[in-house]
Design a protein around this motif. Structure first.
Motif, PDB file in Angstrom:
ATOM      1  N   LEU A 194       0.815  -1.214   0.000  1.00 51.62           N
ATOM      2  CA  LEU A 194       0.000   0.000   0.000  1.00 51.62           C
ATOM      3  C   LEU A 194       0.847   1.262   0.000  1.00 51.62           C
ATOM      4  N   ASP A 195       1.997   1.230   0.634  1.00 49.07           N
ATOM      5  CA  ASP A 195       2.899   2.392   0.573  1.00 49.07           C
ATOM      6  C   ASP A 195       3.298   2.674  -0.865  1.00 49.07           C
ATOM      7  N   ASN A 196       3.636   1.627  -1.591  1.00 50.62           N
ATOM      8  CA  ASN A 196       4.061   1.806  -2.982  1.00 50.62           C
ATOM      9  C   ASN A 196       2.925   2.240  -3.888  1.00 50.62           C
ATOM     10  N   VAL A 197       1.743   1.680  -3.649  1.00 50.38           N
ATOM     11  CA  VAL A 197       0.632   2.055  -4.529  1.00 50.38           C
ATOM     12  C   VAL A 197       0.233   3.509  -4.283  1.00 50.38           C
ATOM     13  N   ARG A 198       0.376   4.000  -3.056  1.00 47.30           N
ATOM     14  CA  ARG A 198       0.146   5.432  -2.802  1.00 47.30           C
ATOM     15  C   ARG A 198       1.116   6.279  -3.622  1.00 47.30           C
ATOM     16  N   LYS A 199       2.383   5.874  -3.632  1.00 49.10           N
ATOM     17  CA  LYS A 199       3.385   6.622  -4.394  1.00 49.10           C
ATOM     18  C   LYS A 199       3.088   6.568  -5.890  1.00 49.10           C
ATOM     19  N   ARG A 200       2.676   5.400  -6.364  1.00 50.32           N
ATOM     20  CA  ARG A 200       2.341   5.286  -7.793  1.00 50.32           C
ATOM     21  C   ARG A 200       1.152   6.170  -8.149  1.00 50.32           C
ATOM     22  N   LEU A 201       0.166   6.226  -7.269  1.00 50.61           N
ATOM     23  CA  LEU A 201      -0.992   7.088  -7.521  1.00 50.61           C
ATOM     24  C   LEU A 201      -0.571   8.546  -7.613  1.00 50.61           C
ATOM     25  N   GLN A 202       0.343   8.972  -6.728  1.00 47.97           N
ATOM     26  CA  GLN A 202       0.825  10.349  -6.768  1.00 47.97           C
ATOM     27  C   GLN A 202       1.598  10.632  -8.050  1.00 47.97           C
ATOM     28  N   LEU A 203       2.334   9.635  -8.536  1.00 47.42           N
ATOM     29  CA  LEU A 203       3.118   9.815  -9.758  1.00 47.42           C
ATOM     30  C   LEU A 203       2.246   9.816 -11.004  1.00 47.42           C
ATOM     31  N   ILE A 204       1.288   8.882 -11.058  1.00 50.95           N
ATOM     32  CA  ILE A 204       0.542   8.654 -12.296  1.00 50.95           C
ATOM     33  C   ILE A 204      -0.729   9.489 -12.359  1.00 50.95           C
ATOM     34  N   TYR A 205      -1.398   9.659 -11.216  1.00 44.65           N
ATOM     35  CA  TYR A 205      -2.655  10.413 -11.190  1.00 44.65           C
ATOM     36  C   TYR A 205      -2.589  11.552 -10.168  1.00 44.65           C
ATOM     37  N   PRO A 206      -1.661  12.472 -10.309  1.00 45.45           N
ATOM     38  CA  PRO A 206      -1.593  13.583  -9.349  1.00 45.45           C
ATOM     39  C   PRO A 206      -2.820  14.477  -9.461  1.00 45.45           C
ATOM     40  N   GLY A 207      -3.507  14.653  -8.340  1.00 48.34           N
ATOM     41  CA  GLY A 207      -4.697  15.485  -8.353  1.00 48.34           C
ATOM     42  C   GLY A 207      -5.884  14.865  -9.060  1.00 48.34           C
ATOM     43  N   GLN A 208      -5.784  13.607  -9.458  1.00 46.11           N
ATOM     44  CA  GLN A 208      -6.856  12.942 -10.199  1.00 46.11           C
ATOM     45  C   GLN A 208      -7.358  11.692  -9.482  1.00 46.11           C
ATOM     46  N   HIS A 209      -7.049  11.566  -8.223  1.00 44.89           N
ATOM     47  CA  HIS A 209      -7.506  10.378  -7.491  1.00 44.89           C
ATOM     48  C   HIS A 209      -7.820  10.741  -6.049  1.00 44.89           C
ATOM     49  N   GLN A 210      -8.581   9.867  -5.424  1.00 41.56           N
ATOM     50  CA  GLN A 210      -8.882  10.013  -4.001  1.00 41.56           C
ATOM     51  C   GLN A 210      -8.878   8.629  -3.383  1.00 41.56           C
ATOM     52  N   LEU A 211      -8.050   8.429  -2.383  1.00 41.29           N
ATOM     53  CA  LEU A 211      -7.926   7.138  -1.701  1.00 41.29           C
ATOM     54  C   LEU A 211      -8.391   7.295  -0.259  1.00 41.29           C
ATOM     55  N   GLU A 212      -9.399   6.529   0.107  1.00 42.87           N
ATOM     56  CA  GLU A 212      -9.923   6.547   1.467  1.00 42.87           C
ATOM     57  C   GLU A 212      -9.711   5.176   2.099  1.00 42.87           C
ATOM     58  N   ILE A 213      -9.147   5.158   3.282  1.00 41.78           N
ATOM     59  CA  ILE A 213      -8.911   3.907   4.012  1.00 41.78           C
ATOM     60  C   ILE A 213      -9.562   4.020   5.378  1.00 41.78           C
ATOM     61  N   THR A 214     -10.418   3.062   5.672  1.00 41.04           N
ATOM     62  CA  THR A 214     -11.108   3.012   6.958  1.00 41.04           C
ATOM     63  C   THR A 214     -10.759   1.697   7.646  1.00 41.04           C
ATOM     64  N   GLU A 215     -10.291   1.797   8.883  1.00 40.19           N
ATOM     65  CA  GLU A 215      -9.857   0.597   9.594  1.00 40.19           C
ATOM     66  C   GLU A 215     -10.414   0.593  11.014  1.00 40.19           C
ATOM     67  N   SER A 216     -10.881  -0.555  11.420  1.00 35.21           N
ATOM     68  CA  SER A 216     -11.294  -0.771  12.803  1.00 35.21           C
ATOM     69  C   SER A 216     -10.587  -2.021  13.317  1.00 35.21           C
ATOM     70  N   LYS A 217     -10.940  -2.430  14.515  1.00 38.77           N
ATOM     71  CA  LYS A 217     -10.299  -3.630  15.070  1.00 38.77           C
ATOM     72  C   LYS A 217     -10.673  -4.879  14.286  1.00 38.77           C
ATOM     73  N   ALA A 218     -11.837  -4.842  13.659  1.00 38.01           N
ATOM     74  CA  ALA A 218     -12.324  -6.062  13.004  1.00 38.01           C
ATOM     75  C   ALA A 218     -12.358  -5.968  11.484  1.00 38.01           C
ATOM     76  N   GLU A 219     -12.360  -4.748  10.925  1.00 38.16           N
ATOM     77  CA  GLU A 219     -12.560  -4.624   9.478  1.00 38.16           C
ATOM     78  C   GLU A 219     -11.588  -3.613   8.870  1.00 38.16           C
ATOM     79  N   TYR A 220     -11.386  -3.799   7.577  1.00 43.76           N
ATOM     80  CA  TYR A 220     -10.486  -2.918   6.818  1.00 43.76           C
ATOM     81  C   TYR A 220     -11.160  -2.632   5.477  1.00 43.76           C
ATOM     82  N   PHE A 221     -11.235  -1.343   5.126  1.00 44.60           N
ATOM     83  CA  PHE A 221     -11.961  -0.957   3.911  1.00 44.60           C
ATOM     84  C   PHE A 221     -11.184   0.127   3.175  1.00 44.60           C
TER      85      PHE A 221
END
Length: 353
Positions: free
Chosen positions: A319-346
């Motif tokens: 996920l660290d790398n895919v964040r960097k790739r998104l910044q390189l390839i789609y700067p200002g053209q993407h939105q990544l939201e991550i929601t995490e709890s003790k039981a679930e990851y989205f």
């Protein structure tokens, strides 16, 4: 041949700009559009404007570049002064012999009842020419420095593009190697247990690797979104083979998608992360992958229940790398939201095509 065409194109472009600024503006600003006035403008700003341009172009192309490279002031003036004086004398000769009334005439005075015509002398023309020549030299300096800045800016842009491509290729290689290790471990586990699924798993992995290898490192590279879906299908199939739980992974996408393209291998790290840290062998707690697309954007989401053994290890290099790739390839053209709890990851990713 290409270099000659480039120089000719540059010469014609500069000439056009020069004549528009000198001759064109004078025509537009003329208060009286009578033949005599228009003729004077044509001679003074058209013909002599062209001669001034030739002086400017000689400075720009042959005099200033060696000086700026070697910083030899003596050599610079040894060329500038003769050229400046030579053009002044040339213009004076043309004016006196062909267009004295249009260029040198300064009016008349009355002496002893006689009308005496007054013309600009060589000395006066020389003084005026030195001032106008200095302006031409300054213009040439400014144009040359501006062109150097443009070339440097273009060179920086090319270097930055190459750097981005190299960085994108490196990040993608890291993602691919991470995935390959996990996949080989899965197939190795199947082989150890003597599972008949080894053969289809190996074939699926071959398809996945072929798709990965065929992707260029170019940051501008794109693949049809349907090709990415097939890739994810194979990836999911490999996971189902490994776990033996068909309902442990649910992959939903619409029957109809717009004919759009996306950066390759951009979505699989999110799925891989869910497989690595989530639960994939319990139908009541499946990994749910959803892909939707419109003419404007792609929406991709992955939901998984967190395995207790990996609760503190979500994310990681993928996920660290895919964040960097998104910044390189789609700067200002993407939105990544991550929601995490003790039981679930989205995760929910929106990318503008």
């Amino acid at each position: 041949m290409h270099s000659a065409r480039k120089h000719i194109s540059q010469f014609l472009l500069l000439l056009l700009v020069w004549m528009l600024l000198v001759y064109g503006v004078s025509l537009l600003m003329a208060t009286r559009h009578i033949p005599q006035v228009m003729w004077r403008i044509t001679i003074n700003d058209g013909l002599f404007g062209f001669l001034n341009f030739m002086q400017f172009y000689i400075y720009l192309k042959w005099i200033l570049p060696p000086f700026l490279e070697k910083k030899n002031v003596v050599k610079l003036f040894s060329w500038l002064i003769p050229i400046l004086l030579g053009f002044i004398l040339l213009k004076y000769a043309v004016a006196k012999n062909f267009f004295p009334e249009e260029t040198l005439y300064r009016g008349y005075r009355i002496e002893q009842g006689q009308r005496v015509e007054i013309y600009t002398t060589l000395q006066q023309y020389l003084v005026n020419g030195l001032w106008s020549g200095a302006i031409i030299i300054i213009a040439a300096f400014s144009a040359h420095l501006f062109m150097l800045w443009l070339d440097e800016d273009k060179r920086r842009a090319i270097l930055q593009q190459k750097q981005l491509q190299a960085e994108s290729g490196f990040l993608k290689m890291q993602l691919n190697s991470h995935f390959l290790i996990n996949s080989l471990n899965s197939i190795y586990s199947l082989a150890l247990t003597g599972s008949p699924e080894v053969v289809p798993a190996n074939k699926t992995l071959t398809n996945l690797l072929a798709y990965m290898v065929n992707q260029p490192a170019d940051i501008e590279g794109r693949e049809p979104v349907l090709a990415e879906i097939r890739y994810l299908q194979d990836f999911v199939a490999l996971q189902r083979i490994r776990t033996g739980c068909e309902q442990g992974v649910i992959f939903n996408w619409p029957a109809q998608l717009p004919d759009k393209s996306i950066a390759p291998l951009l979505l699989v790290p999110f799925v891989e992360n869910a497989f690595k840290h989530g639960i994939t062998n319990r139908p009541e707690k499946p990994v749910t992958i959803t892909l939707q697309g419109s003419e404007q954007q792609l929406v991709f989401s992955v939901h998984n229940f967190i395995s207790g053994a990996h609760h503190d290890k979500t994310g990681g290099i993928g996920l660290d790398n895919v964040r960097k790739r998104l910044q390189l390839i789609y700067p200002g053209q993407h939105q990544l939201e991550i929601t995490e709890s003790k039981a679930e990851y989205f995760i929910n990713l929106t990318v503008n095509w």
